[in-house]
Write a protein that holds these residues in place. Structure first.
Motif, PDB file in Angstrom:
ATOM      1  N   HIS A 189       6.119  73.054 -71.078  1.00  0.00           N
ATOM      2  CA  HIS A 189       5.518  71.993 -70.272  1.00  0.00           C
ATOM      3  C   HIS A 189       6.258  71.837 -68.949  1.00  0.00           C
ATOM      4  O   HIS A 189       7.487  71.871 -68.896  1.00  0.00           O
ATOM      5  N   ILE A 190       5.500  71.667 -67.876  1.00  0.00           N
ATOM      6  CA  ILE A 190       6.081  71.483 -66.550  1.00  0.00           C
ATOM      7  C   ILE A 190       5.927  70.018 -66.164  1.00  0.00           C
ATOM      8  O   ILE A 190       4.838  69.557 -65.793  1.00  0.00           O
ATOM      9  N   GLY A 191       7.006  69.290 -66.299  1.00  0.00           N
ATOM     10  CA  GLY A 191       6.996  67.865 -66.004  1.00  0.00           C
ATOM     11  C   GLY A 191       7.851  67.525 -64.803  1.00  0.00           C
ATOM     12  O   GLY A 191       8.338  68.406 -64.077  1.00  0.00           O
ATOM     13  N   ALA A 192       8.072  66.245 -64.595  1.00  0.00           N
ATOM     14  CA  ALA A 192       8.818  65.782 -63.423  1.00  0.00           C
ATOM     15  C   ALA A 192      10.243  66.318 -63.416  1.00  0.00           C
ATOM     16  O   ALA A 192      10.796  66.621 -62.348  1.00  0.00           O
ATOM     17  N   ASP A 193      10.860  66.457 -64.595  1.00  0.00           N
ATOM     18  CA  ASP A 193      12.227  66.964 -64.649  1.00  0.00           C
ATOM     19  C   ASP A 193      12.301  68.414 -64.196  1.00  0.00           C
ATOM     20  O   ASP A 193      13.236  68.825 -63.499  1.00  0.00           O
ATOM     21  N   VAL A 194      11.296  69.192 -64.568  1.00  0.00           N
ATOM     22  CA  VAL A 194      11.240  70.593 -64.142  1.00  0.00           C
ATOM     23  C   VAL A 194      11.020  70.678 -62.635  1.00  0.00           C
ATOM     24  O   VAL A 194      11.665  71.462 -61.932  1.00  0.00           O
ATOM     25  N   LEU A 195      10.123  69.841 -62.131  1.00  0.00           N
ATOM     26  CA  LEU A 195       9.838  69.847 -60.692  1.00  0.00           C
ATOM     27  C   LEU A 195      11.073  69.454 -59.883  1.00  0.00           C
ATOM     28  O   LEU A 195      11.297  69.970 -58.775  1.00  0.00           O
ATOM     29  N   ALA A 196      11.869  68.556 -60.414  1.00  0.00           N
ATOM     30  CA  ALA A 196      13.073  68.128 -59.703  1.00  0.00           C
ATOM     31  C   ALA A 196      14.039  69.287 -59.497  1.00  0.00           C
ATOM     32  O   ALA A 196      14.814  69.307 -58.534  1.00  0.00           O
ATOM     33  N   ALA A 197      13.982  70.266 -60.397  1.00  0.00           N
ATOM     34  CA  ALA A 197      14.859  71.435 -60.293  1.00  0.00           C
ATOM     35  C   ALA A 197      14.244  72.546 -59.454  1.00  0.00           C
ATOM     36  O   ALA A 197      14.846  73.611 -59.304  1.00  0.00           O
ATOM     37  N   ALA A 198      13.048  72.293 -58.917  1.00  0.00           N
ATOM     38  CA  ALA A 198      12.339  73.318 -58.142  1.00  0.00           C
ATOM     39  C   ALA A 198      11.873  72.721 -56.811  1.00  0.00           C
ATOM     40  O   ALA A 198      10.669  72.528 -56.590  1.00  0.00           O
ATOM     41  N   PRO A 199      12.790  72.425 -55.905  1.00  0.00           N
ATOM     42  CA  PRO A 199      12.429  71.731 -54.663  1.00  0.00           C
ATOM     43  C   PRO A 199      11.520  72.537 -53.733  1.00  0.00           C
ATOM     44  O   PRO A 199      10.834  71.961 -52.897  1.00  0.00           O
ATOM     45  N   ARG A 200      11.495  73.856 -53.884  1.00  0.00           N
ATOM     46  CA  ARG A 200      10.709  74.695 -52.981  1.00  0.00           C
ATOM     47  C   ARG A 200       9.347  75.052 -53.569  1.00  0.00           C
ATOM     48  O   ARG A 200       8.545  75.717 -52.909  1.00  0.00           O
ATOM     49  N   LEU A 201       9.077  74.605 -54.776  1.00  0.00           N
ATOM     50  CA  LEU A 201       7.850  75.003 -55.464  1.00  0.00           C
ATOM     51  C   LEU A 201       6.614  74.466 -54.741  1.00  0.00           C
ATOM     52  O   LEU A 201       6.527  73.281 -54.435  1.00  0.00           O
ATOM     53  N   ARG A 202       5.633  75.360 -54.494  1.00  0.00           N
ATOM     54  CA  ARG A 202       4.405  74.944 -53.811  1.00  0.00           C
ATOM     55  C   ARG A 202       3.131  75.385 -54.513  1.00  0.00           C
ATOM     56  O   ARG A 202       2.039  74.981 -54.128  1.00  0.00           O
ATOM     57  N   ALA A 203       3.244  76.211 -55.567  1.00  0.00           N
ATOM     58  CA  ALA A 203       2.027  76.648 -56.265  1.00  0.00           C
ATOM     59  C   ALA A 203       2.356  77.062 -57.687  1.00  0.00           C
ATOM     60  O   ALA A 203       3.432  77.604 -57.969  1.00  0.00           O
ATOM     61  N   VAL A 204       1.408  76.800 -58.582  1.00  0.00           N
ATOM     62  CA  VAL A 204       1.457  77.280 -59.963  1.00  0.00           C
ATOM     63  C   VAL A 204       0.178  78.079 -60.186  1.00  0.00           C
ATOM     64  O   VAL A 204      -0.927  77.538 -60.088  1.00  0.00           O
ATOM     65  N   LEU A 205       0.337  79.370 -60.482  1.00  0.00           N
ATOM     66  CA  LEU A 205      -0.796  80.259 -60.717  1.00  0.00           C
ATOM     67  C   LEU A 205      -0.781  80.624 -62.193  1.00  0.00           C
ATOM     68  O   LEU A 205       0.127  81.309 -62.663  1.00  0.00           O
ATOM     69  N   HIS A 206      -1.804  80.160 -62.926  1.00  0.00           N
ATOM     70  CA  HIS A 206      -1.817  80.292 -64.387  1.00  0.00           C
ATOM     71  C   HIS A 206      -2.625  81.513 -64.791  1.00  0.00           C
ATOM     72  O   HIS A 206      -3.840  81.583 -64.548  1.00  0.00           O
ATOM     73  N   ALA A 207      -1.955  82.481 -65.417  1.00  0.00           N
ATOM     74  CA  ALA A 207      -2.603  83.724 -65.831  1.00  0.00           C
ATOM     75  C   ALA A 207      -3.205  83.590 -67.224  1.00  0.00           C
ATOM     76  O   ALA A 207      -3.036  84.456 -68.090  1.00  0.00           O
ATOM     77  N   ALA A 208      -3.914  82.497 -67.430  1.00  0.00           N
ATOM     78  CA  ALA A 208      -4.587  82.237 -68.703  1.00  0.00           C
ATOM     79  C   ALA A 208      -5.714  81.256 -68.425  1.00  0.00           C
ATOM     80  O   ALA A 208      -6.176  81.153 -67.286  1.00  0.00           O
ATOM     81  N   GLY A 209      -6.156  80.534 -69.452  1.00  0.00           N
ATOM     82  CA  GLY A 209      -7.296  79.645 -69.278  1.00  0.00           C
ATOM     83  C   GLY A 209      -6.899  78.251 -68.825  1.00  0.00           C
ATOM     84  O   GLY A 209      -6.393  78.063 -67.721  1.00  0.00           O
ATOM     85  N   SER A 210      -7.080  77.289 -69.700  1.00  0.00           N
ATOM     86  CA  SER A 210      -6.874  75.894 -69.321  1.00  0.00           C
ATOM     87  C   SER A 210      -5.408  75.574 -69.042  1.00  0.00           C
ATOM     88  O   SER A 210      -4.506  76.093 -69.689  1.00  0.00           O
ATOM     89  N   VAL A 211      -5.183  74.674 -68.069  1.00  0.00           N
ATOM     90  CA  VAL A 211      -3.838  74.149 -67.806  1.00  0.00           C
ATOM     91  C   VAL A 211      -3.665  72.777 -68.446  1.00  0.00           C
ATOM     92  O   VAL A 211      -2.631  72.131 -68.261  1.00  0.00           O
ATOM     93  N   ARG A 212      -4.676  72.324 -69.183  1.00  0.00           N
ATOM     94  CA  ARG A 212      -4.576  71.031 -69.856  1.00  0.00           C
ATOM     95  C   ARG A 212      -3.367  71.046 -70.805  1.00  0.00           C
ATOM     96  O   ARG A 212      -3.198  71.954 -71.614  1.00  0.00           O
ATOM     97  N   GLY A 213      -2.527  70.055 -70.718  1.00  0.00           N
ATOM     98  CA  GLY A 213      -1.349  69.970 -71.569  1.00  0.00           C
ATOM     99  C   GLY A 213      -0.154  70.737 -71.054  1.00  0.00           C
ATOM    100  O   GLY A 213       0.958  70.561 -71.543  1.00  0.00           O
ATOM    101  N   LEU A 214      -0.373  71.603 -70.073  1.00  0.00           N
ATOM    102  CA  LEU A 214       0.728  72.400 -69.526  1.00  0.00           C
ATOM    103  C   LEU A 214       1.431  71.696 -68.370  1.00  0.00           C
ATOM    104  O   LEU A 214       2.649  71.756 -68.246  1.00  0.00           O
ATOM    105  N   LEU A 215       0.635  71.011 -67.531  1.00  0.00           N
ATOM    106  CA  LEU A 215       1.166  70.438 -66.306  1.00  0.00           C
ATOM    107  C   LEU A 215       1.157  68.913 -66.341  1.00  0.00           C
ATOM    108  O   LEU A 215       0.158  68.297 -66.725  1.00  0.00           O
ATOM    109  N   ASP A 216       2.233  68.316 -65.909  1.00  0.00           N
ATOM    110  CA  ASP A 216       2.347  66.869 -65.793  1.00  0.00           C
ATOM    111  C   ASP A 216       1.604  66.393 -64.532  1.00  0.00           C
ATOM    112  O   ASP A 216       1.402  67.160 -63.584  1.00  0.00           O
ATOM    113  N   ASP A 217       1.214  65.124 -64.532  1.00  0.00           N
ATOM    114  CA  ASP A 217       0.558  64.549 -63.347  1.00  0.00           C
ATOM    115  C   ASP A 217       1.408  64.730 -62.091  1.00  0.00           C
ATOM    116  O   ASP A 217       0.884  64.822 -60.972  1.00  0.00           O
TER     117      ASP A 217
END
Length: 337
Positions: free
Chosen positions: A68-96
């Motif tokens: 799961h990619i939540g706020a804590d993960v994002l805090a450790a990735a200050p340069r992150l600008r895109a998530v490209l999912h090589a599968a189907g749904s991102v439901r449950g994978l990404l935090d708001d």
């Protein structure tokens, strides 16, 4: 572009899938577009190597097995600008928080819809010819019935009901166009005009079920669709009708479906069930009127490259300053899988 100016990309998935998603030709394309290490595939964001890589990562390529990619993960990735999912749904994978930070999100769900639709088309045509039932009869009797001895079967004018104009549902409707079938659609977000453009007649759900010789489920698994085929609606399927489910088992009341199938009143082609897999003592494994497959309708084998190719195409678009072609918004998750 000099290599030093290429974006840093990090794989986050179960590494077992990497060679199939990105075989040599796709990996070569990817490495021409980004600084990426195929040997570094993150499975745990807390791992020390992952922490160092996330600090530099601009784009994550995620897949099955991504945590799961939540706020804590994002805090450790200050340069992150895109998530490209090589599968189907991102439901449950990404935090708001992903969307709140303005990170672009893309999914290969459209590419994954293609083999599901192909499986469904095959199931519809086989069901219309009663291929599964006639196979069982042939196994038992070892004789070829006379042409008029098959009963009311065939695909001329067969009534097919599609529940859900999802990506899969729309592709199924497109694939059904060349055939002499009577196609109907239920989807609360589609009006008569759009249904006609898709090649179907729009009907209310209960009316569609009652009118369908073959009923195929393509609705998303959201609260509004949970158990949408309950005992009362399953009873609306005509005697001898066939239910096809390549969506999610949660859309159907499992106890009611089992009762209907055990009775022999209807048949089913089920690629998904609830629970999944079914317990070993489930009668559905043994019933001759049930064709049960182990969640194989989606991308398998060489079809996985299509998902990886979609991601590389998206990275190419981002590198050229364009928006992703298969962007996923937070609002999309309200009515999609």
């Amino acid at each position: 572009m000099p290599t030093s100016q290429l974006p840093r990309v990090l794989f986050v998935m179960n590494p077992v899938h990497l060679p199939e998603l990105f075989p040599p030709r796709q990996m070569a394309r990817l490495q021409n577009l980004a600084r990426v290490d195929p040997a570094l595939v993150v499975r745990d964001f807390a791992d020390s190597e992952a922490v160092r890589a996330m600090a530099e990562a601009e784009i994550l390529i995620t897949g099955w097995g991504c945590p799961h990619i939540g706020a804590d993960v994002l805090a450790a990735a200050p340069r992150l600008r895109a998530v490209l999912h090589a599968a189907g749904s991102v439901r449950g994978l990404l935090d708001d928080a992903v969307w709140e930070r303005g990170i672009a999100v893309s999914s290969a769900v459209q590419a994954n819809a293609l083999p599901v639709a192909e499986y469904t088309l095959a199931a519809i045509l086989f069901a219309g010819k009663d291929v599964f039932g006639l196979r069982e009869r042939f196994r038992a009797e070892h004789v070829y019935p006379a042409p008029g001895d098959h009963g009311p079967i065939g695909n001329l004018g067969r009534s097919v009901g599609i529940i859900g104009a999802s990506r899969v549902g729309r592709r199924v409707l497109e694939l059904l166009r060349p055939f002499d079938l009577s196609v109907m659609l239920y989807d609360p977000y589609v009006d008569d005009a759009e249904a006609a453009e898709l090649g179907a007649v729009r009907l209310p759900l209960d009316e569609l079920i009652h009118a369908s010789d073959i009923l195929s489920l393509h609705a998303p698994d959201i609260p509004e669709t949970h158990r949408m085929l309950d005992r009362e609606r399953l009873a609306l399927i005509p005697d001898g009708g066939v239910l096809i489910n390549t969506s999610r088992g949660a859309l159907v009341d499992p106890a009611a479906l089992t009762d209907e199938l055990v009775s022999g009143r209807i048949s089913a082609v089920l690629d998904v069930t609830e629970p999944e897999p079914l317990p070993a003592d489930s009668p559905l494994y043994r019933l001759s009127n049930v064709f049960l497959t182990p969640h194989i309708a989606g991308s398998l084998g060489n079809e996985l490259e299509r998902l990886g190719r979609t991601v590389v195409d998206e990275l190419e678009r981002l590198s050229a300053g364009h928006e992703p072609a298969h962007s996923v918004s937070q609002a999309d998750l309200v009515k999609s899988a």
